[in-house]
Design an enzyme around this catalytic site. Structure first.
Site, PDB file in Angstrom:
ATOM      1  N   HIS A  15      -4.049  -0.426  -4.347  1.00 21.74           N
ATOM      2  CA  HIS A  15      -5.513  -0.583  -4.212  1.00 21.74           C
ATOM      3  C   HIS A  15      -6.155  -0.218  -5.557  1.00 21.74           C
ATOM      4  CE1 HIS A  15      -5.228  -0.937   0.198  1.00 21.74           C
ATOM      5  NE2 HIS A  15      -4.377   0.065   0.152  1.00 21.74           N
ATOM      6  N   GLU A  42      -5.334  -5.094  -5.000  1.00 23.40           N
ATOM      7  CA  GLU A  42      -5.135  -5.604  -3.640  1.00 23.40           C
ATOM      8  C   GLU A  42      -4.756  -7.088  -3.668  1.00 23.40           C
ATOM      9  OE1 GLU A  42      -8.600  -4.601  -1.340  1.00 23.40           O
ATOM     10  OE2 GLU A  42      -8.101  -2.466  -1.332  1.00 23.40           O
ATOM     11  N   SER A  54       0.840  -1.196   0.000  1.00 18.28           N
ATOM     12  CA  SER A  54       0.000   0.000   0.000  1.00 18.28           C
ATOM     13  C   SER A  54       0.882   1.255   0.000  1.00 18.28           C
ATOM     14  CB  SER A  54      -0.955  -0.061   1.191  1.00 18.28           C
ATOM     15  OG  SER A  54      -1.920   0.950   1.114  1.00 18.28           O
TER      16      SER A  54
END
Lengths: 327, 327
Positions: A186, A213, A144
């Site tokens: 994401h 993801e 992330s």
């Protein structure tokens, strides 16, 4: 002549060997099931003999993020795990913080806010030590926010949507492990194609990587990218792009033409220098072809036998009736 | 030799003239403000001298959809408006229904469910009459479901998401006004890039058109597409695509490499035969350049005057003080 748009590494390879791999994860990687991605990181970090440093600066969860990864890395066969959480540039310049990276074979940056990573660690002694460890072969991974921060140009924040628009994304300076690459995460879940297209259209020397993801891209020292995990990695190649990025105003849609798009699921590899997908390993397909050839050869033999002996058909009919009778 | 992947028209041009334009709208077009898209449709249909047929078969709103468009077309200067709402194939084959298209200069298909359009009208006399009218120069427009239905291959339904996946989209036979094109709508708002990529990867002879809401593509008889409205039109060109669409299984992500992507806002034109964006009309840019040149020439003259006469600077200082005094 330097190829201005080829991926480059800033990490000094002090021992003459290749730099380590870079592993960028799109966030929300599997932590309870097969843990394909985190197991692969531990393996790249040397397994049970490895020394992993977890940097949780991006996270707002304090040491909880480090504890979680320490637990998982232990479960999948990792070696020692050290937690590092500088929260100021002073701490990131502290020789004691930097010393924690000595001998590290793997560095893992947690999620959170990538601007914390870039503004606390970028340009500090810790930032330099990450590059040094990488130059000596350590794998550097980030999930992330940690993934966004690995490249020289970092997607800092922006808005979502599939259509590229002006002022959609803000770029800052990342930690510099990859040059000429920009990473977004994401990717499918938060619909970030628009902002990646917008950034690549404005800066076509960057290759855009959009990570879904529970999906990771592993980039080796030869700049070959491998996809693992549940989703896909979207690659935006802007080398032939035509755009009006330089005279769009406000937040209007931006014209982006001729962007080359690649959407690669697990198992695929992509050569970032040649900017093309590589063929799948032939092994599984070759095996299927072999099996099919075996079956076909058998059918040909049977058909030939039937040609020589008309009773074969009769025998098969009888066998069929036998089976029906026993049902 | 026929170019197998060039756009084609099935409409017979009985009078020897060009076919009419096709206008596909991404849904939710502006109905209360400037009505850029609906005004353009009325203009293409001949304005006050035109005869517009509104086909509301896709809609579940009954005649309300027709009444809404009748009202708007009247407000923006349209001519006569006839409503058509066959709900069965029998009605779509009724000579009286078909007769309503005689002399039509514009046909407008409302939103709703495109499978109602294809299953009620496809292959009927009304379907043939739409092609005939188009062949005689009538503009054929559709919004949302109506847009999906114009092409030979119709995106019937599917799931959303930016990453292409197997079994993501279902294709049926549309009304055949455009060949070798597949249209998707509400494109950015419902995140439909994945399914458009999946369909184009499986069928690279199709050019994928993804229409944002309140955005339209107008395709003329030469297969040049023009974008109008608030959002963008995404064009997916799969002519160089590499894919594993033929051996992906289940609902897994699909490998799609080398798709060429174009994201075009209002004002841009795209040649569907050559598959490339066309340069913007030079007029507005040329005008800006002219103005800038005028300003620069004036500054050069002033600078030259100052060189000849040092009192120019003094004069300017005095003028500046005058202005300050009067503030």
């Amino acid at each position: 002549m330097t190829d201005a748009s080829a991926p480059q590494r800033l990490a000094p390879t002090t021992d003459g060997g290749p730099v380590g791999p870079v592993m960028v994860i799109g966030g929300a990687e599997d932590k309870l099931g097969e843990r394909v991605i985190l197991s692969r990181f531990v393996e790249l970090a040397g397994g049970g003999r490895g020394h992993i440093a977890v940097i949780s600066t991006a996270s707002s969860l304090g040491d909880a993020a480090t504890d979680l990864y320490r637990h998982i890395f232990g479960r999948v066969g990792g070696g020692t795990v050290t937690g590092l959480r500088p929260e100021t540039r002073e701490e990131a310049n502290d020789p004691q913080t930097v010393a924690a990276l000595t001998g590290a074979t793997g560095i893992f940056m947690t999620g959170g806010n990538q601007l914390r990573l870039s503004s606390v660690i970028g340009g500090t002694k810790l930032g330099a030590a990450i590059l040094d460890a990488h130059g000596q072969g350590a794998v550097v991974a980030g999930t992330s926010a940690g993934a966004s921060a690995v490249a020289t140009h970092m997607m800092a924040f922006g808005s979502s949507g599939a259509t590229p628009k002006h002022r959609m994304a803000h770029v800052s300076v990342g930690l510099g492990l990859l040059v000429n690459v920009v990473v977004d995460q994401h990717f499918e879940q938060r619909t970030r194609l628009g902002r990646l297209l917008a950034v690549v259209a404005q800066s076509p020397s960057l290759i855009g990587l959009g990570l879904d993801e529970d999906t990771a891209a592993i980039i080796d020292a030869n700049d070959v990218l491998e996809v693992i995990g549940r989703g896909s990695v979207t690659i935006v190649d802007g080398s032939e792009v035509i755009t009006d990025a330089f005279h769009t105003t406000g937040h209007k849609p931006m014209m982006v033409s001729n962007a080359r798009l690649h959407s690669l699921p697990s198992g695929y590899r992509f050569d970032l220098r040649a900017r093309r997908v590589l063929p799948l390993d032939a092994t599984p397909n070759a095996r299927i072809a072999q099996l099919a050839q075996g079956r076909i050869a058998k059918m040909v033999r049977q058909a030939a036998a039937e040609g020589r002996n008309d009773r074969a058909i009769e025998r098969r009919r009888l066998r069929h009736e036998d089976r029906k009778a026993s049902e």
